[in-house]
Design a protein around this motif. Structure first.
Motif, PDB file in Angstrom:
ATOM      1  N   VAL A   6      -0.742   6.159  -2.424  1.00 39.00           N
ATOM      2  CA  VAL A   6      -0.340   7.502  -1.978  1.00 39.00           C
ATOM      3  C   VAL A   6       0.542   7.296  -0.756  1.00 39.00           C
ATOM      4  O   VAL A   6       0.050   6.925   0.315  1.00 39.00           O
ATOM      5  CB  VAL A   6      -1.565   8.369  -1.656  1.00 39.00           C
ATOM      6  CG1 VAL A   6      -1.125   9.793  -1.317  1.00 39.00           C
ATOM      7  CG2 VAL A   6      -2.544   8.381  -2.833  1.00 39.00           C
ATOM      8  N   LEU A   7       1.853   7.512  -0.912  1.00 31.53           N
ATOM      9  CA  LEU A   7       2.814   7.109   0.112  1.00 31.53           C
ATOM     10  C   LEU A   7       3.817   8.206   0.433  1.00 31.53           C
ATOM     11  O   LEU A   7       4.267   8.914  -0.454  1.00 31.53           O
ATOM     12  CB  LEU A   7       3.620   5.888  -0.359  1.00 31.53           C
ATOM     13  CG  LEU A   7       2.899   4.577  -0.653  1.00 31.53           C
ATOM     14  CD1 LEU A   7       3.896   3.576  -1.221  1.00 31.53           C
ATOM     15  CD2 LEU A   7       2.263   4.024   0.601  1.00 31.53           C
ATOM     16  N   ASN A   8       4.149   8.317   1.693  1.00 33.27           N
ATOM     17  CA  ASN A   8       5.326   9.053   2.146  1.00 33.27           C
ATOM     18  C   ASN A   8       5.679   8.563   3.536  1.00 33.27           C
ATOM     19  O   ASN A   8       4.803   8.154   4.302  1.00 33.27           O
ATOM     20  CB  ASN A   8       5.115  10.564   2.154  1.00 33.27           C
ATOM     21  CG  ASN A   8       6.440  11.332   2.181  1.00 33.27           C
ATOM     22  OD1 ASN A   8       7.417  10.883   2.772  1.00 33.27           O
ATOM     23  ND2 ASN A   8       6.465  12.488   1.540  1.00 33.27           N
ATOM     24  N   THR A  17      -5.836  13.070   2.693  1.00 36.55           N
ATOM     25  CA  THR A  17      -6.597  14.081   1.954  1.00 36.55           C
ATOM     26  C   THR A  17      -6.525  13.813   0.461  1.00 36.55           C
ATOM     27  O   THR A  17      -7.542  13.845  -0.243  1.00 36.55           O
ATOM     28  CB  THR A  17      -6.051  15.488   2.257  1.00 36.55           C
ATOM     29  OG1 THR A  17      -6.282  15.792   3.639  1.00 36.55           O
ATOM     30  CG2 THR A  17      -6.731  16.543   1.399  1.00 36.55           C
ATOM     31  N   ILE A  18      -5.326  13.532  -0.032  1.00 27.70           N
ATOM     32  CA  ILE A  18      -5.175  13.253  -1.460  1.00 27.70           C
ATOM     33  C   ILE A  18      -5.843  11.933  -1.824  1.00 27.70           C
ATOM     34  O   ILE A  18      -6.552  11.832  -2.831  1.00 27.70           O
ATOM     35  CB  ILE A  18      -3.692  13.261  -1.856  1.00 27.70           C
ATOM     36  CG1 ILE A  18      -3.154  14.700  -1.797  1.00 27.70           C
ATOM     37  CG2 ILE A  18      -3.484  12.667  -3.251  1.00 27.70           C
ATOM     38  CD1 ILE A  18      -1.667  14.824  -2.035  1.00 27.70           C
ATOM     39  N   ALA A  19      -5.649  10.904  -1.006  1.00 28.58           N
ATOM     40  CA  ALA A  19      -6.204   9.585  -1.319  1.00 28.58           C
ATOM     41  C   ALA A  19      -7.730   9.610  -1.382  1.00 28.58           C
ATOM     42  O   ALA A  19      -8.334   9.072  -2.324  1.00 28.58           O
ATOM     43  CB  ALA A  19      -5.733   8.557  -0.297  1.00 28.58           C
ATOM     44  N   THR A  20      -8.374  10.220  -0.385  1.00 26.58           N
ATOM     45  CA  THR A  20      -9.842  10.233  -0.356  1.00 26.58           C
ATOM     46  C   THR A  20     -10.414  11.085  -1.482  1.00 26.58           C
ATOM     47  O   THR A  20     -11.373  10.700  -2.156  1.00 26.58           O
ATOM     48  CB  THR A  20     -10.368  10.733   0.998  1.00 26.58           C
ATOM     49  OG1 THR A  20      -9.775  11.999   1.317  1.00 26.58           O
ATOM     50  CG2 THR A  20     -10.056   9.742   2.111  1.00 26.58           C
ATOM     51  N   GLY A  85      -1.566   5.179   2.107  1.00 28.59           N
ATOM     52  CA  GLY A  85      -0.413   4.513   2.683  1.00 28.59           C
ATOM     53  C   GLY A  85      -0.159   4.839   4.136  1.00 28.59           C
ATOM     54  O   GLY A  85      -0.613   5.858   4.663  1.00 28.59           O
ATOM     55  N   ALA A  86       0.584   3.964   4.785  1.00 34.00           N
ATOM     56  CA  ALA A  86       0.961   4.139   6.190  1.00 34.00           C
ATOM     57  C   ALA A  86       2.300   4.869   6.274  1.00 34.00           C
ATOM     58  O   ALA A  86       3.211   4.602   5.494  1.00 34.00           O
ATOM     59  CB  ALA A  86       1.064   2.791   6.886  1.00 34.00           C
ATOM     60  N   ALA A  99       2.189  -3.797  -4.797  1.00 37.80           N
ATOM     61  CA  ALA A  99       0.812  -3.920  -5.282  1.00 37.80           C
ATOM     62  C   ALA A  99       0.482  -2.905  -6.368  1.00 37.80           C
ATOM     63  O   ALA A  99      -0.523  -3.055  -7.068  1.00 37.80           O
ATOM     64  CB  ALA A  99      -0.163  -3.743  -4.119  1.00 37.80           C
ATOM     65  N   SER A 100       1.309  -1.875  -6.523  1.00 38.71           N
ATOM     66  CA  SER A 100       0.917  -0.688  -7.275  1.00 38.71           C
ATOM     67  C   SER A 100       1.443  -0.630  -8.702  1.00 38.71           C
ATOM     68  O   SER A 100       2.513  -1.159  -9.023  1.00 38.71           O
ATOM     69  CB  SER A 100       1.393   0.570  -6.528  1.00 38.71           C
ATOM     70  OG  SER A 100       0.775   0.661  -5.274  1.00 38.71           O
ATOM     71  N   ASP A 101       0.673   0.057  -9.516  1.00 44.12           N
ATOM     72  CA  ASP A 101       1.114   0.446 -10.854  1.00 44.12           C
ATOM     73  C   ASP A 101       1.641   1.878 -10.844  1.00 44.12           C
ATOM     74  O   ASP A 101       2.393   2.269 -11.727  1.00 44.12           O
ATOM     75  CB  ASP A 101      -0.057   0.352 -11.835  1.00 44.12           C
ATOM     76  CG  ASP A 101      -0.633  -1.053 -11.905  1.00 44.12           C
ATOM     77  OD1 ASP A 101       0.040  -1.936 -12.462  1.00 44.12           O
ATOM     78  OD2 ASP A 101      -1.743  -1.258 -11.382  1.00 44.12           O
ATOM     79  N   LEU A 102       1.204   2.662  -9.852  1.00 41.05           N
ATOM     80  CA  LEU A 102       1.621   4.058  -9.722  1.00 41.05           C
ATOM     81  C   LEU A 102       1.727   4.406  -8.247  1.00 41.05           C
ATOM     82  O   LEU A 102       0.837   4.065  -7.463  1.00 41.05           O
ATOM     83  CB  LEU A 102       0.595   4.981 -10.396  1.00 41.05           C
ATOM     84  CG  LEU A 102       0.732   6.487 -10.145  1.00 41.05           C
ATOM     85  CD1 LEU A 102       2.031   7.023 -10.734  1.00 41.05           C
ATOM     86  CD2 LEU A 102      -0.464   7.237 -10.729  1.00 41.05           C
ATOM     87  N   VAL A 103       2.811   5.091  -7.872  1.00 40.14           N
ATOM     88  CA  VAL A 103       2.982   5.605  -6.515  1.00 40.14           C
ATOM     89  C   VAL A 103       3.016   7.130  -6.591  1.00 40.14           C
ATOM     90  O   VAL A 103       3.858   7.697  -7.300  1.00 40.14           O
ATOM     91  CB  VAL A 103       4.273   5.082  -5.851  1.00 40.14           C
ATOM     92  CG1 VAL A 103       4.490   5.748  -4.497  1.00 40.14           C
ATOM     93  CG2 VAL A 103       4.216   3.569  -5.700  1.00 40.14           C
ATOM     94  N   LEU A 104       2.096   7.768  -5.885  1.00 38.09           N
ATOM     95  CA  LEU A 104       2.101   9.214  -5.756  1.00 38.09           C
ATOM     96  C   LEU A 104       2.702   9.559  -4.397  1.00 38.09           C
ATOM     97  O   LEU A 104       2.289   9.007  -3.373  1.00 38.09           O
ATOM     98  CB  LEU A 104       0.681   9.779  -5.861  1.00 38.09           C
ATOM     99  CG  LEU A 104      -0.036   9.562  -7.194  1.00 38.09           C
ATOM    100  CD1 LEU A 104      -1.424  10.191  -7.155  1.00 38.09           C
ATOM    101  CD2 LEU A 104       0.775  10.141  -8.356  1.00 38.09           C
TER     102      LEU A 104
END
Length: 221
Positions: A6-8, A17-20, A85-86, A99-104
């Motif tokens: 989960v990145l921006n 909030t979305i990640a947890t 994500g940071a 590392a990811s298969d999917l980035v939200l």
């Protein structure tokens, strides 16, 4: 094992909030989930440290740009790893993408958030040219209920040639209340509108991965 980040680039867009909530929602689907907090602020780690009367996903901190090397070592046996994500840390974001298969990519329905997402989109596209992955999608975050801003934001985001998840979050007090208790909104009130929002994001994520969950038929793959 699948990895979703989960990145921006922009802080305050609802990543943690979305990640947890996503991590807990995936766990409630019967999957073995690990949550990786890559932000030096450690908000996801704080969430994980709050004691609850149920077992949450394991939360570990990794705030060095070696996620793509370290996650396979520590997450062996997990079905899904969720990376919180940071912000404003391109090296960390690059490592998370590797590392990811999917980035939200969470974006609030504002021009500033949409503009700030360009950095992550560029990093994802650069990685795709090399490795052919990850998948990526936008998640409209913290939309204001009763406004048309989310619809306008979706139109703007479509110019990036990435899908926009049907699942999205709104500005609701329950998200803050759940975080302070170390819970997800699904735990606080499973019949709430916020819980429906999280379930929708979970559903979208599972569909992208084409994962059949244990909750559905007793197996996970």
């Amino acid at each position: 094992m699948k990895v979703v980040a989960v990145l921006n680039e922009k802080g305050g867009c609802g990543k943690t909030t979305i990640a947890t909530n996503l991590a807990r929602g995936l766990q409630l689907e019967g999957l073995d989930v690990m949550l990786v907090d890559s932000d030096v602020q450690g908000s996801a780690r704080d969430w994980g440290a709050v004691e609850t009367d149920f077992d949450k996903p394991a939360v570990i901190g990794m705030d060095r740009p070696t996620l793509h090397k370290d996650i396979p070592k520590v997450a062996e046996g997990s079905d899904i790893v969720v990376i919180d994500g940071a912000a404003r840390a391109e090296k960390m974001q690059t490592s998370a993408i590797k590392a990811s298969d999917l980035v939200l990519i969470p974006v609030q329905p504002s021009a500033y958030d949409i503009w700030s997402s360009e950095t992550v989109v560029d990093l994802v596209q650069a990685r795709r040219e090399i490795a052919g992955k990850p998948e990526a999608a936008f998640v409209i975050s913290r939309q204001i209920v009763g406004t048309n801003l989310a619809g306008e934001a979706q139109e703007a985001l479509e110019s990036f040639d990435l899908p926009v998840l049907e699942g999205r979050t709104a500005q609701r007090v329950i998200y803050t209340e759940a975080a302070s208790q170390g819970r997800s909104v699904l735990d606080v009130d499973s019949s709430s509108k916020a819980a429906d929002e999280v379930r929708s994001i979970v559903k979208d994520t599972l569909a992208i991965f084409d994962i059949q969950t244990a909750k559905a038929n007793g197996t996970a793959r």
